[in-house]
Design an enzyme around this catalytic site. Structure first.
Site, mmCIF file in Angstrom:
data_model
loop_
_atom_site.group_PDB
_atom_site.id
_atom_site.type_symbol
_atom_site.label_atom_id
_atom_site.label_comp_id
_atom_site.label_asym_id
_atom_site.label_seq_id
_atom_site.Cartn_x
_atom_site.Cartn_y
_atom_site.Cartn_z
ATOM 1 N N LYS A 1 -7.222 8.233 -1.583
ATOM 2 C CA LYS A 1 -8.495 8.738 -1.033
ATOM 3 C C LYS A 1 -9.037 9.914 -1.853
ATOM 4 O O LYS A 1 -9.348 10.988 -1.309
ATOM 5 C CB LYS A 1 -8.333 9.136 0.433
ATOM 6 C CG LYS A 1 -7.888 7.997 1.346
ATOM 7 C CD LYS A 1 -7.767 8.469 2.778
ATOM 8 C CE LYS A 1 -7.326 7.347 3.699
ATOM 9 N NZ LYS A 1 -5.903 6.968 3.480
ATOM 10 N N LYS B 1 0.843 -1.195 0.000
ATOM 11 C CA LYS B 1 0.000 0.000 0.000
ATOM 12 C C LYS B 1 0.879 1.246 0.000
ATOM 13 O O LYS B 1 1.699 1.441 0.904
ATOM 14 C CB LYS B 1 -0.946 0.022 1.206
ATOM 15 C CG LYS B 1 -1.925 1.211 1.172
ATOM 16 C CD LYS B 1 -2.921 1.144 2.316
ATOM 17 C CE LYS B 1 -2.366 1.700 3.608
ATOM 18 N NZ LYS B 1 -2.171 3.178 3.561
ATOM 19 N N ASP C 1 -3.198 4.360 -2.177
ATOM 20 C CA ASP C 1 -4.129 4.920 -1.197
ATOM 21 C C ASP C 1 -4.133 6.445 -1.291
ATOM 22 O O ASP C 1 -3.470 7.133 -0.516
ATOM 23 C CB ASP C 1 -3.723 4.463 0.206
ATOM 24 C CG ASP C 1 -4.740 4.836 1.260
ATOM 25 O OD1 ASP C 1 -5.891 5.145 0.892
ATOM 26 O OD2 ASP C 1 -4.384 4.807 2.457
ATOM 27 N N ASP D 1 -13.174 14.702 -4.818
ATOM 28 C CA ASP D 1 -13.210 15.934 -5.600
ATOM 29 C C ASP D 1 -14.485 15.922 -6.437
ATOM 30 O O ASP D 1 -15.316 15.024 -6.302
ATOM 31 C CB ASP D 1 -11.962 16.026 -6.483
ATOM 32 C CG ASP D 1 -11.485 17.455 -6.679
ATOM 33 O OD1 ASP D 1 -12.339 18.320 -6.976
ATOM 34 O OD2 ASP D 1 -10.275 17.708 -6.550
#
Length: 227
Positions: free
Chosen positions: A59, A30, A57, A62
Site C-alpha cells: 500500500k 499475498k 501488499d 508517499d
C-alpha cells in the site's frame, strides 16, 4: 489469471513457509509488510521459487518520486502484483505505473479498506458515501494507468459497471459465511464477490485457521471454476 489469493497474515517466517509448503494448488500468495519487513526480498524469492505468484501488499503512499523508486525496486524481484494507495493522487499513481514499465508487474490501487465503515469519508472531510468515494478513487487510479484496484465486494459491481476502462478488481474480506467474527466490516462470500465482478478474491483467516487448508482452497477453486 489466477483468481484466488491467500493472505499470508502470520507473524513468523518459518510458519509462513510451512503453510506455503502445505498448499497443493499454485494460487497467489499475498505478502503484507509484516512478513516483508521480517523476511525481505529473500523471503519473497523463497515463495516465488516454490511456483506461486506473488502479491506484495505494501500500500505504498508517499511523494511521487519515492513511490517511483519503491515500485522500481519491487519490479526487479519478480513480484506479480503490488499495491499502492489511491489517496496518493494522480501524479503518484502515474509515477508508480512508469516505474514498472517493461516488466510484468501489475499495479493495484487500494480504494477504501474493508475495515472502514460508512463514517470513513467524513473523517477525510468528504460528504461522499463510501461507494461514491470508492468510485472516485478507483476511476482516478484506472484513468492514470493502474492495472487494477482493491475494493470491497460492496463496491465492485458498481465499479465494474461504471468504469469504462478494463481493470483487475481485487476483493479482500472474503469469508465462508456472512457472519462477522473479526475486524472486517464489509465482507462477502466467494460466490457473492465473484458474481459481482471480482477478478481476484483474497482469503486469509478462513484458510489459515482451517484444519484442512487444502480442502478449503479446493472448495474455493471449485466455486471459481463454476462461476
Amino acid at each position: 489469471m489466477k483468481k484466488l489469493a491467500l493472505a499470508l497474515d502470520v507473524n513468523d517466517i518459518n510458519q509462513a513457509l510451512e503453510i506455503v509448503d502445505e498448499i497443493q494448488d499454485k494460487i497467489i500468495i499475498k505478502i503484507g509488510y509484516n512478513l516483508f519487513i521480517k523476511g525481505g526480498i529473500n523471503f519473497v524469492k523463497q515463495i516465488k521459487d516454490r511456483g506461486f505468484d506473488i502479491f506484495l501488499d505494501l500500500k505504498l503512499h508517499d511523494i511521487p518520486n519515492t513511490v517511483y523508486n519503491g515500485v522500481k525496486a519491487v519490479s526487479e524481484i519478480g513480484v506479480n502484483y503490488l499495491t499502492i494507495h489511491s489517496l496518493g493522487g494522480q501524479e503518484m499513481i502515474q509515477q508508480a505505473v512508469k516505474a514498472k514499465e517493461g516488466t510484468d508487474l501489475k499495479i493495484l490501487a487500494v480504494t477504501i479498506l474493508t475495515s472502514h465503515d460508512e463514517n470513513y469519508p467524513k473523517l477525510l472531510g468528504s460528504s461522499l458515501s463510501v461507494p461514491d468515494l470508492a468510485y472516485r478513487l478507483a476511476d482516478m487510479a484506472v484513468s492514470n494507468g493502474s492495472d487494477g484496484i482493491v475494493c470491497s465486494s460492496h463496491e465492485v459491481k458498481f465499479l465494474k459497471e461504471h468504469i469504462q476502462k478494463p481493470f483487475i478488481a481485487v476483493v479482500p474480506g472474503i469469508r465462508l459465511t456472512k457472519e462477522k467474527t473479526d475486524d472486517q466490516t464489509r465482507i462477502a462470500t466467494p460466490e457473492e464477490a465473484l458474481r459481482d465482478g471480482a477478478d481476484i478474491i483474497v482469503v486469509g483467516r478462513p484458510i489459515l485457521k482451517a484444519e484442512d487448508r487444502n480442502k478449503i482452497i479446493k472448495e474455493m477453486l471449485s466455486v471459481i471454476e463454476e462461476l
